[in-house]
Write an enzyme that holds these catalytic residues in place. Structure first.
Site, PDB file in Angstrom:
ATOM      1  CG  HIS A  12     136.518  22.306 -31.323  1.00 14.64           C
ATOM      2  ND1 HIS A  12     135.776  23.278 -31.371  1.00 14.64           N
ATOM      3  CD2 HIS A  12     136.773  21.891 -31.880  1.00 14.64           C
ATOM      4  CE1 HIS A  12     135.353  22.625 -32.906  1.00 14.64           C
ATOM      5  NE2 HIS A  12     135.876  22.146 -32.908  1.00 14.64           N
TER       6      HIS A  12
ATOM      7  CD  GLU B  94     136.876  16.588 -37.857  1.00 15.08           C
ATOM      8  OE1 GLU B  94     137.109  16.235 -37.145  1.00 15.08           O
ATOM      9  OE2 GLU B  94     135.999  17.132 -36.276  1.00 15.08           O
TER      10      GLU B  94
END
Length: 232
Positions: free
Chosen positions: A11, A89
């Site tokens: 990202h 994550e």
């Protein structure tokens, strides 16, 4: 059937990335600089004329914001797009949002799991997971067996879904440690490669096996920056 291939992007740079805080399952949006970096990536991917058949990201706001920009810049807004929480994550538990320096150079090296004296780049993911669990007072952090199972199964499910529909390319947006863990499970040496925001890691999938093709590739971003600079 076309070759099944995942183009996995980290990202764009977020508020927490910028000020050096561990993000984990907490979330902050992309900064203006982060948005521009992903715009570069999208323009570079479009210039490469990669035909994407599907899009996938974690369910975190920063990956969805990143994907929105990529799909817009590659003119793929109508692409089938799914979220998968398995490629989130790592969860740092009560340490989520803490400063990276305090966490990785202060707290964790004093844990039993990480009191080995190893340089940071030699600490394994299982050791890191054990250290985080040791100091997570909220008991939210995941053990290594859970981390590796959810991450591998998440990427595997994406590849299998794509393969079952005839193969081809998927654009996937995930997170630094998540991508690193996935690559580490395939090749421990390459799994420790630093991953910049907006980098692309490419894996192919055939007959139940992944093959690493590229890790941390920044050429798409660089090409996109060249194109955008010429338009100014």
């Amino acid at each position: 059937m076309a070759k099944t291939k995942l183009y996995i992007a980290r990202h764009g740079k977020t508020m927490f990335n910028t000020i050096g805080r561990a993000q984990g399952w907490s979330d902050t949006p992309l900064t203006k600089f982060g948005e521009e970096g992903i715009r570069e990536l999208g323009v570079g991917l479009k210039a490469a004329k990669i035909p994407f058949r599907a899009a996938f990201s974690s369910d975190s706001g920063r990956t969805m914001q990143t994907m929105e920009i990529i799909l817009r810049e590659t003119h793929n807004q109508d692409l089938p797009y799914r979220h998968d929480k398995r490629i989130r994550e790592w969860c740092f538990g009560s340490l989520d949002g803490g400063y990276d320096g305090e966490l990785f150079q202060g707290v964790l090296p004093r844990t039993v799991a990480l009191a080995t004296g190893k340089p940071d780049d030699q600490v394994t993911y299982p050791e890191l997971a054990a250290g985080i669990m040791e100091v997570d007072t909220a008991n939210w952090a995941e053990p290594w067996e859970v981390i590796k199972e959810r991450i591998y199964s998440g990427f595997e499910a994406i590849a299998q879904r794509l393969e079952a529909s005839g193969g081809g390319n998927a654009i996937v947006v995930s997170h630094g440690m998540t991508i690193g863990t996935f690559i580490w499970l395939l090749d421990e040496k390459r799994g420790k490669t630093p991953l910049d925001n907006g980098s692309i890691t490419v894996v192919s999938y055939d007959n139940g096996r992944f093959t690493i093709e590229k890790v941390a590739d920044m050429t798409y971003r660089h090409k996109g920056r060249e194109i955008l600079d010429k338009k100014k």
